[in-house]
Structures are given as C-alpha cells and as structure tokens.
Write a protein that holds these residues in place. Structure first.
Motif, PDB file in Angstrom:
ATOM      1  N   GLY A 175     -28.531  20.846  39.260  1.00 44.24           N
ATOM      2  CA  GLY A 175     -28.758  21.095  37.835  1.00 44.24           C
ATOM      3  C   GLY A 175     -29.701  20.133  37.152  1.00 44.24           C
ATOM      4  N   VAL A 176     -30.334  19.219  37.877  1.00 47.11           N
ATOM      5  CA  VAL A 176     -31.237  18.240  37.278  1.00 47.11           C
ATOM      6  C   VAL A 176     -32.655  18.811  37.237  1.00 47.11           C
ATOM      7  CG1 VAL A 176     -32.208  15.923  37.441  1.00 47.11           C
ATOM      8  CG2 VAL A 176     -29.814  16.331  38.066  1.00 47.11           C
ATOM      9  N   ARG A 177     -33.304  18.710  36.081  1.00 47.78           N
ATOM     10  CA  ARG A 177     -34.683  19.154  35.904  1.00 47.78           C
ATOM     11  C   ARG A 177     -35.602  17.941  35.850  1.00 47.78           C
ATOM     12  NH1 ARG A 177     -32.236  21.565  31.634  1.00 47.78           N
ATOM     13  NH2 ARG A 177     -33.692  20.579  30.171  1.00 47.78           N
ATOM     14  N   TRP A 178     -36.628  17.943  36.696  1.00 49.57           N
ATOM     15  CA  TRP A 178     -37.559  16.818  36.801  1.00 49.57           C
ATOM     16  C   TRP A 178     -38.919  17.190  36.224  1.00 49.57           C
ATOM     17  CZ3 TRP A 178     -36.279  11.954  38.303  1.00 49.57           C
ATOM     18  CH2 TRP A 178     -35.080  11.778  39.004  1.00 49.57           C
ATOM     19  N   GLU A 179     -39.526  16.212  35.505  1.00 49.35           N
ATOM     20  CA  GLU A 179     -40.867  16.371  34.961  1.00 49.35           C
ATOM     21  C   GLU A 179     -41.701  15.157  35.346  1.00 49.35           C
ATOM     22  OE1 GLU A 179     -40.920  17.834  30.693  1.00 49.35           O
ATOM     23  OE2 GLU A 179     -38.893  17.000  30.852  1.00 49.35           O
ATOM     24  N   ALA A 180     -42.972  15.382  35.666  1.00 50.05           N
ATOM     25  CA  ALA A 180     -43.863  14.294  36.033  1.00 50.05           C
ATOM     26  C   ALA A 180     -44.198  13.423  34.820  1.00 50.05           C
ATOM     27  CB  ALA A 180     -45.148  14.842  36.646  1.00 50.05           C
ATOM     28  N   VAL A 181     -44.290  12.112  35.050  1.00 41.25           N
ATOM     29  CA  VAL A 181     -44.771  11.173  34.034  1.00 41.25           C
ATOM     30  C   VAL A 181     -46.038  10.499  34.545  1.00 41.25           C
ATOM     31  CG1 VAL A 181     -44.276   9.078  32.723  1.00 41.25           C
ATOM     32  CG2 VAL A 181     -42.493  10.799  33.022  1.00 41.25           C
ATOM     33  N   ASP A 182     -45.924   9.795  35.686  1.00 39.72           N
ATOM     34  CA  ASP A 182     -47.079   9.191  36.337  1.00 39.72           C
ATOM     35  C   ASP A 182     -46.744   9.005  37.814  1.00 39.72           C
ATOM     36  OD1 ASP A 182     -45.527   6.780  36.540  1.00 39.72           O
ATOM     37  OD2 ASP A 182     -46.217   6.173  34.552  1.00 39.72           O
ATOM     38  N   GLU A 183     -47.539   8.214  38.520  1.00 31.52           N
ATOM     39  CA  GLU A 183     -47.363   8.076  39.961  1.00 31.52           C
ATOM     40  C   GLU A 183     -46.125   7.278  40.347  1.00 31.52           C
ATOM     41  OE1 GLU A 183     -48.922   9.417  42.674  1.00 31.52           O
ATOM     42  OE2 GLU A 183     -49.639  10.724  41.083  1.00 31.52           O
ATOM     43  N   GLN A 184     -45.518   6.571  39.400  1.00 30.54           N
ATOM     44  CA  GLN A 184     -44.351   5.747  39.714  1.00 30.54           C
ATOM     45  C   GLN A 184     -43.101   6.154  38.952  1.00 30.54           C
ATOM     46  OE1 GLN A 184     -46.254   1.689  39.162  1.00 30.54           O
ATOM     47  NE2 GLN A 184     -45.264   1.346  41.136  1.00 30.54           N
ATOM     48  N   SER A 185     -43.193   7.135  38.088  1.00 31.17           N
ATOM     49  CA  SER A 185     -42.026   7.494  37.287  1.00 31.17           C
ATOM     50  C   SER A 185     -41.991   8.983  37.008  1.00 31.17           C
ATOM     51  CB  SER A 185     -42.005   6.705  35.975  1.00 31.17           C
ATOM     52  OG  SER A 185     -43.169   6.957  35.216  1.00 31.17           O
ATOM     53  N   ALA A 186     -40.795   9.448  36.643  1.00 29.28           N
ATOM     54  CA  ALA A 186     -40.585  10.850  36.314  1.00 29.28           C
ATOM     55  C   ALA A 186     -39.418  10.945  35.341  1.00 29.28           C
ATOM     56  CB  ALA A 186     -40.302  11.672  37.562  1.00 29.28           C
ATOM     57  N   ARG A 187     -39.408  12.002  34.569  1.00 23.25           N
ATOM     58  CA  ARG A 187     -38.374  12.227  33.569  1.00 23.25           C
ATOM     59  C   ARG A 187     -37.395  13.278  34.095  1.00 23.25           C
ATOM     60  NH1 ARG A 187     -41.654  13.535  30.026  1.00 23.25           N
ATOM     61  NH2 ARG A 187     -42.065  11.422  29.302  1.00 23.25           N
ATOM     62  N   ALA A 188     -36.103  12.991  33.932  1.00 23.66           N
ATOM     63  CA  ALA A 188     -35.069  13.901  34.430  1.00 23.66           C
ATOM     64  C   ALA A 188     -34.113  14.261  33.300  1.00 23.66           C
ATOM     65  CB  ALA A 188     -34.296  13.259  35.572  1.00 23.66           C
ATOM     66  N   THR A 189     -33.650  15.512  33.310  1.00 21.71           N
ATOM     67  CA  THR A 189     -32.727  16.000  32.289  1.00 21.71           C
ATOM     68  C   THR A 189     -31.506  16.619  32.953  1.00 21.71           C
ATOM     69  OG1 THR A 189     -34.532  16.442  30.722  1.00 21.71           O
ATOM     70  CG2 THR A 189     -32.437  17.570  30.328  1.00 21.71           C
ATOM     71  N   LEU A 190     -30.337  16.265  32.431  1.00 21.54           N
ATOM     72  CA  LEU A 190     -29.068  16.800  32.917  1.00 21.54           C
ATOM     73  C   LEU A 190     -28.335  17.434  31.753  1.00 21.54           C
ATOM     74  CD1 LEU A 190     -26.801  17.017  35.117  1.00 21.54           C
ATOM     75  CD2 LEU A 190     -25.982  14.794  34.288  1.00 21.54           C
ATOM     76  N   THR A 191     -27.805  18.624  31.968  1.00 19.27           N
ATOM     77  CA  THR A 191     -27.049  19.330  30.934  1.00 19.27           C
ATOM     78  C   THR A 191     -25.624  19.566  31.411  1.00 19.27           C
ATOM     79  OG1 THR A 191     -29.037  20.435  30.094  1.00 19.27           O
ATOM     80  CG2 THR A 191     -26.913  21.424  29.545  1.00 19.27           C
ATOM     81  N   ASP A 192     -24.663  19.264  30.531  1.00 20.57           N
ATOM     82  CA  ASP A 192     -23.260  19.554  30.803  1.00 20.57           C
ATOM     83  C   ASP A 192     -22.671  20.187  29.555  1.00 20.57           C
ATOM     84  OD1 ASP A 192     -20.752  19.536  32.202  1.00 20.57           O
ATOM     85  OD2 ASP A 192     -20.156  17.824  30.969  1.00 20.57           O
ATOM     86  N   GLY A 193     -22.424  21.493  29.629  1.00 20.93           N
ATOM     87  CA  GLY A 193     -21.920  22.186  28.450  1.00 20.93           C
ATOM     88  C   GLY A 193     -22.931  22.132  27.325  1.00 20.93           C
ATOM     89  N   ALA A 194     -22.499  21.652  26.154  1.00 17.96           N
ATOM     90  CA  ALA A 194     -23.383  21.573  24.990  1.00 17.96           C
ATOM     91  C   ALA A 194     -24.238  20.314  24.987  1.00 17.96           C
ATOM     92  CB  ALA A 194     -22.548  21.630  23.709  1.00 17.96           C
ATOM     93  N   LEU A 195     -23.972  19.386  25.907  1.00 18.36           N
ATOM     94  CA  LEU A 195     -24.695  18.115  25.936  1.00 18.36           C
ATOM     95  C   LEU A 195     -25.865  18.166  26.900  1.00 18.36           C
ATOM     96  CD1 LEU A 195     -21.852  15.421  25.965  1.00 18.36           C
ATOM     97  CD2 LEU A 195     -23.374  16.010  24.067  1.00 18.36           C
ATOM     98  N   SER A 196     -26.956  17.523  26.497  1.00 16.45           N
ATOM     99  CA  SER A 196     -28.123  17.401  27.363  1.00 16.45           C
ATOM    100  C   SER A 196     -28.683  15.994  27.197  1.00 16.45           C
ATOM    101  CB  SER A 196     -29.178  18.445  26.996  1.00 16.45           C
ATOM    102  OG  SER A 196     -30.271  18.395  27.889  1.00 16.45           O
ATOM    103  N   VAL A 197     -28.916  15.285  28.308  1.00 15.55           N
ATOM    104  CA  VAL A 197     -29.432  13.920  28.261  1.00 15.55           C
ATOM    105  C   VAL A 197     -30.657  13.808  29.152  1.00 15.55           C
ATOM    106  CG1 VAL A 197     -27.212  12.865  27.706  1.00 15.55           C
ATOM    107  CG2 VAL A 197     -27.856  13.167  30.103  1.00 15.55           C
ATOM    108  N   THR A 198     -31.549  12.879  28.776  1.00 15.01           N
ATOM    109  CA  THR A 198     -32.788  12.680  29.511  1.00 15.01           C
ATOM    110  C   THR A 198     -33.000  11.206  29.789  1.00 15.01           C
ATOM    111  OG1 THR A 198     -33.829  14.637  28.526  1.00 15.01           O
ATOM    112  CG2 THR A 198     -35.298  12.990  29.453  1.00 15.01           C
ATOM    113  N   LEU A 199     -33.406  10.894  31.013  1.00 15.83           N
ATOM    114  CA  LEU A 199     -33.734   9.535  31.428  1.00 15.83           C
ATOM    115  C   LEU A 199     -35.102   9.541  32.104  1.00 15.83           C
ATOM    116  CD1 LEU A 199     -30.387   8.294  33.053  1.00 15.83           C
ATOM    117  CD2 LEU A 199     -31.422   7.400  30.952  1.00 15.83           C
TER     118      LEU A 199
END
Length: 296
Positions: free
Chosen positions: A195-219
C-alpha cells in the motif's frame, strides 16, 4: 519514643509506602500494557497461506518484479535490504535501550529501556517505555497507534499521568508517521504491494505515502549510494509543548545496519525535531532484540 527511634520508624514507614506504591504502579501499568497489546492483536488481518495469497493476488513474499517503475534510489534500497523470495513481515517484537531527552531549553538526557510490538496489517504498534528520571523514580510511557487511534501516555511510577493524549486526529497522524518511519526495521512494509506509494525526488531520495483508513502520511526517505536507508523526514508532526501541540518538522536518522531475519535493518538511530534554532534531538537508541513473525 526517643527522637532517634521516631526518625527510624518514620523512614521505615516511608520505605514501606514507596515499595507499596512501586508495586501498585507496576501492576497498574502492566494491566494497561496488556490491554493495549490485546487491542493491537485484535486489529490484525489474519495471515493467509501461500496458496490463498497467490489465488487472491496478495503476495506473501517479496518479488523483485514489483520494483519495476519505482524511483531508482528505492529500487537500490529494496535490492540492498531484501532478497528475492523474502517472506513479508507480519509482526515484530522490538527491544530497545538508549537515552531520552526530557529537556526543552536545556538537554536532560535520561536512560530508557522499552519493548515494542508492531503489526503490519492493519498498521499498528504499541511502545512500552521506562525512562529513569531519578534514582528509584521512573516515568512509564505508552506511545501507540492502534486501530487508527493514536496514544501518548506518560505516567510517573505508572500512577500519576503527566498527559494522556488519545484520538484519531493529530495524535493519530503523528503515531502513524512513527510507524512509517520505523518500517526501516520491517522493510517489507514499505513495498508497493503493502500500500505504499513512491514518488521520485532525486538520485538519493524519494517520497513515500501510506494511507490507513482516513489517515494519510508522507515521508521523504534518503538513501546512501549503496542503497541503505539513512534518514526520513516529515514536513510536519505534532509536537507537545506546554500541553499544546505544535506542527514541527521531524527527522529520524538510522545507522549500524545488520542482517536480521534475512533482511538488512538499522540497529541504531536518533530522532529530532527540526526547530528554527536547529535540530533538537530527543531520542537515541539501539535495538537489543528483534523477533519477527512472517506471513506464512
């Protein structure tokens, strides 16, 4: 009764009271902990057998084919920490030791030990910590995310609550962020199939989003050139200051990567609030034990 005898009797009585309060505090906190652990177990999705998983297209093992289309640093990460066919983590017991910074303006580091139970489906955890504040005086802490609700409850000697934050709003979002950041210890939970969605940021990092019910968090996760996870960053997490919650950037940094349960995971780390005046590190710890339960 002489003054000396009176003093001895008073001290003895106080010691008896302290011992009784200590025993009562341990008993009360143990009951609260058992209740939280039971609630966490009740939220779990029943693990499926390999044949059931395959028939319903729900994987029970890591397959490198699901890395197709992921950002380059994320692909390197999974290839560095997992091997093809690695069973997915269903639950894990984590034991920690380290130090906790109780100071706001001035650092006041105190030693702690803790036990943590984590389940990955439905995402949740219960952290049961014990911080030594003074000789013979501990603060017990529950930090948890259970069934979409967050909990932060520290209590002196397990009896006197310092605060008791619970709910499905900001406190829940903050605890889900913690679960997500600590997935470095159970890395199969970071796979797209979980269930984790990944998005590119640069060559050393990426953004990930996790959703549980009504909550959604991004790191935002940062990785070394070798593919190992170095840090994670939340742009905002609720921080308790003077009884109020303030949204503050928050960062975890990981180190001492070792093989555990067929996976490469960090065994040490530190966590900080990123204040305008600079990072405020408040947790430094090491894992003393990891016990995994895998999806069959």
């Amino acid at each position: 009764m002489s003054a000396f005898k009176w003093t001895v009797a008073t001290i003895a009585a106080l010691l008896v009271v302290i011992v009784l309060l200590t025993v009562l505090g341990r008993w009360r906190w143990g009951k609260l902990s058992d209740g939280l652990f039971a609630q966490l177990q009740a939220t779990r999705t029943q693990p499926q057998s390999q044949s059931q998983s395959q028939s319903q297209s729900q994987p029970s093992r890591f397959d490198t084919r699901e890395l197709v289309g992921l950002p380059a640093p994320v692909r390197r990460y999974f290839r560095a920490v997992l091997t093809d066919g690695q069973p997915l983590v269903a639950a894990v017991n984590v034991q920690h030791q380290g130090s906790f910074n109780l100071g706001e303006d001035v650092d006041r580091w105190r030693p702690f030990t803790s036990s943590q139970q984590v389940v990955t489906q439905r995402p949740g955890f219960v952290w049961n910590g014990r911080i030594k504040v003074l000789p013979g005086l501990d603060v017990w802490v529950h930090d948890a995310y259970v069934a979409g609700s967050g909990i932060l409850h520290p209590a002196v000697a397990g009896l006197i609550s310092l605060t008791d934050l619970r709910g499905t709003g900001e406190v829940a979002q903050g605890e889900l962020l913690r679960y997500f950041a600590e997935a470095a210890w159970y890395p199969t939970a970071l796979l797209p199939s979980q269930g984790v969605r990944w998005e590119a940021v640069d060559e050393q990092s990426a953004r990930a989003t996790l959703t549980d019910g009504a909550l959604s968090v991004t790191l935002t996760f940062t990785f070394s050139p070798e593919g190992l996870m170095q840090s994670c960053l939340a742009q905002a997490r609720s921080r308790v200051v003077g009884g109020q919650t303030i949204s503050t950037p928050w960062q975890g940094r990981w180190s001492d990567t070792q093989w555990q349960g067929g996976m490469r995971v960090p065994m040490s780390g530190e966590v900080a609030w990123l204040l305008a005046s600079g990072p405020k590190t408040y947790w430094r710890g090491s894992i003393t034990s990891l016990r995994y339960e895998f999806v069959p």
